[in-house]
Design a protein around this motif. Structure first.
Motif, PDB file in Angstrom:
ATOM      1  N   SER A  42      38.416  36.741  46.578  1.00  0.00           N
ATOM      2  CA  SER A  42      39.081  38.023  46.390  1.00  0.00           C
ATOM      3  C   SER A  42      38.832  38.981  47.547  1.00  0.00           C
ATOM      4  O   SER A  42      37.827  38.877  48.261  1.00  0.00           O
ATOM      5  N   PRO A  43      39.739  39.926  47.752  1.00  0.00           N
ATOM      6  CA  PRO A  43      39.543  40.956  48.787  1.00  0.00           C
ATOM      7  C   PRO A  43      38.233  41.703  48.561  1.00  0.00           C
ATOM      8  O   PRO A  43      37.868  42.026  47.429  1.00  0.00           O
ATOM      9  N   GLY A  44      37.516  41.957  49.652  1.00  0.00           N
ATOM     10  CA  GLY A  44      36.242  42.653  49.562  1.00  0.00           C
ATOM     11  C   GLY A  44      35.042  41.743  49.477  1.00  0.00           C
ATOM     12  O   GLY A  44      33.908  42.187  49.697  1.00  0.00           O
ATOM     13  N   SER A  46      32.549  38.683  50.768  1.00  0.00           N
ATOM     14  CA  SER A  46      32.017  38.451  52.112  1.00  0.00           C
ATOM     15  C   SER A  46      32.931  37.549  52.933  1.00  0.00           C
ATOM     16  O   SER A  46      33.204  37.822  54.113  1.00  0.00           O
ATOM     17  N   ASP A  48      36.124  37.113  52.646  1.00  0.00           N
ATOM     18  CA  ASP A  48      37.327  37.881  52.970  1.00  0.00           C
ATOM     19  C   ASP A  48      37.070  38.846  54.123  1.00  0.00           C
ATOM     20  O   ASP A  48      37.894  38.972  55.039  1.00  0.00           O
ATOM     21  N   LEU A  49      35.929  39.511  54.108  1.00  0.00           N
ATOM     22  CA  LEU A  49      35.631  40.477  55.163  1.00  0.00           C
ATOM     23  C   LEU A  49      35.456  39.795  56.516  1.00  0.00           C
ATOM     24  O   LEU A  49      35.941  40.278  57.537  1.00  0.00           O
ATOM     25  N   ARG A  52      38.845  39.039  57.839  1.00  0.00           N
ATOM     26  CA  ARG A  52      39.562  40.219  58.339  1.00  0.00           C
ATOM     27  C   ARG A  52      38.994  40.722  59.670  1.00  0.00           C
ATOM     28  O   ARG A  52      39.740  41.167  60.546  1.00  0.00           O
ATOM     29  N   ALA A 196      33.280  39.575  44.014  1.00  0.00           N
ATOM     30  CA  ALA A 196      33.551  40.992  43.757  1.00  0.00           C
ATOM     31  C   ALA A 196      33.586  41.290  42.257  1.00  0.00           C
ATOM     32  O   ALA A 196      32.957  42.259  41.806  1.00  0.00           O
ATOM     33  N   ASN A 215      26.693  42.093  51.785  1.00  0.00           N
ATOM     34  CA  ASN A 215      27.758  43.052  51.542  1.00  0.00           C
ATOM     35  C   ASN A 215      27.354  44.109  50.512  1.00  0.00           C
ATOM     36  O   ASN A 215      27.954  45.186  50.426  1.00  0.00           O
ATOM     37  N   GLN A 295      27.558  41.140  57.574  1.00  0.00           N
ATOM     38  CA  GLN A 295      27.738  40.064  56.596  1.00  0.00           C
ATOM     39  C   GLN A 295      26.713  38.945  56.746  1.00  0.00           C
ATOM     40  O   GLN A 295      26.715  38.008  55.956  1.00  0.00           O
TER      41      GLN A 295
END
Length: 329
Positions: A42-44, A46, A48-49, A52, A196, A215, A295
């Motif tokens: 999911s977005p947010g 580790s 995913d970050l 990004r 998350a 995170n 991270q």
């Protein structure tokens, strides 16, 4: 007849040569179109970050759009299957955590991919400890101020502490199974559809504990979460006052996780090399490096070394799953 066979063989060789030349030319011009980073969480989270941060850097470095797509579910298996089935041209790339590559094939009966057959490791990027955290506002853990307090509570009241993770069989789950076996405690696993949601459950006192990622540092610093121990053998640089489980009297305990870049099988080596070179350069860029350090530790491995690490950790995780009695689903 012999002449016809010779002409046919020559034609096949010519076609093969043209195909190889085209593939080589395509690899040399890589990238010439947008790249998709597929994330199974999911977005947010580790993973995913990290995706990004890399995407933002590589957009500028490679001169092409790099788009992050979240395809959540089944501990990253949905995303991994999608990439395994994608064209091996370097334009559909998996940003994976360790669970997706080292435990899923041990957990799910209907796996649609083999991590080291259908996928090609490109580069490991970040490795990090888990941080054992509790919610100081949860009545059940309000008096837990140290790791020793946690051990006392968990061992004195079996099946009382419930812990949240991002899914059955992910490394946070395996870490808790290992922790329970190490300290002699029975705890209850509550799986969520990602790290998350598991963190949100901890903040709302729906669960009592979690092995969170770095995170979670802002939540720890603000006092919303209490850090009790880190899972690696040494302390985490951003939490110097938080001991490791190992130094707290359990020297055999050590777990960690990583995030890396993975491509479909049969992706041309020049494309793998180009991606690795770009990722390595991104980790050396001051701005991107600073974000990635939030991270975990930057620990870049090339394709060959990354493949060996995945294979080795798969063997270790198989033993943990066996000892914990976790069966394939």
């Amino acid at each position: 007849m012999f002449a016809v066979s010779r002409r046919l063989s020559g034609l096949l060789l010519a076609v093969a040569s043209i195909g190889l030349a085209a593939a080589s030319a395509g690899a040399q011009s890589y990238p010439s179109q947008p790249i998709r980073f597929i994330v199974g969480f999911s977005p947010g989270a580790s993973t995913d970050l990290v995706a990004r941060y890399l995407a933002e850097d590589l957009r500028q470095r490679l001169g092409q759009p790099v788009v992050v797509e979240n395809r959540t579910g089944a501990n990253g298996s949905i995303a991994a299957t999608m990439v395994a089935r994608a064209a091996p041209d370097g334009y559909t790339i998996l940003i994976s955590n360790a669970s997706t590559m080292t435990t899923n094939h041990l957990l799910y009966k209907d796996m649609k991919y083999d991590p080291l057959v259908d996928l090609t490791p490109v580069a490991m990027v970040v490795s990090a400890p888990f941080v054992l955290v509790v919610n100081p506002n949860n009545p059940k853990t309000k008096s837990v101020a140290t790791f020793a307090d946690f051990v006392k509570l968990a061992t004195s009241k079996p099946d009382t502490i419930n812990y949240g993770t991002g899914g059955v069989g992910n490394l946070a789950h395996l870490s808790f199974e290992l922790l329970g076996a190490t300290i002699g405690a029975r705890m209850v696993h509550v799986p969520y559809a990602g790290a998350a949601p598991a963190q949100a459950a901890l903040l709302s006192s729906e669960v009592d504990a979690a092995f969170d990622t770095p995170n979670a540092l802002p939540l720890i610093q603000s006092g919303r979460l209490k850090a009790l121990a880190v899972s690696t053998t040494v302390r985490w640089r951003d939490l110097p006052d938080v001991p490791s489980v190992a130094e707290s009297g359990y020297p055999s305990f050590a777990t960690s996780f990583w995030t890396g870049v993975v491509a479909p099988s049969k992706t041309p080596q020049p494309v793998i090399d180009a991606l690795y070179k770009a990722v390595l350069a991104a980790t050396e860029d001051p701005k991107t490096k600073s974000l990635l350090l939030g991270q975990g530790n930057i620990e870049v491995l090339d394709s060959a070394a990354f493949r060996k690490k995945i294979a080795h950790e798969g063997e270790l995780n198989a033993e943990v799953l066996k000892k914990a009695g976790i069966q394939k689903q």
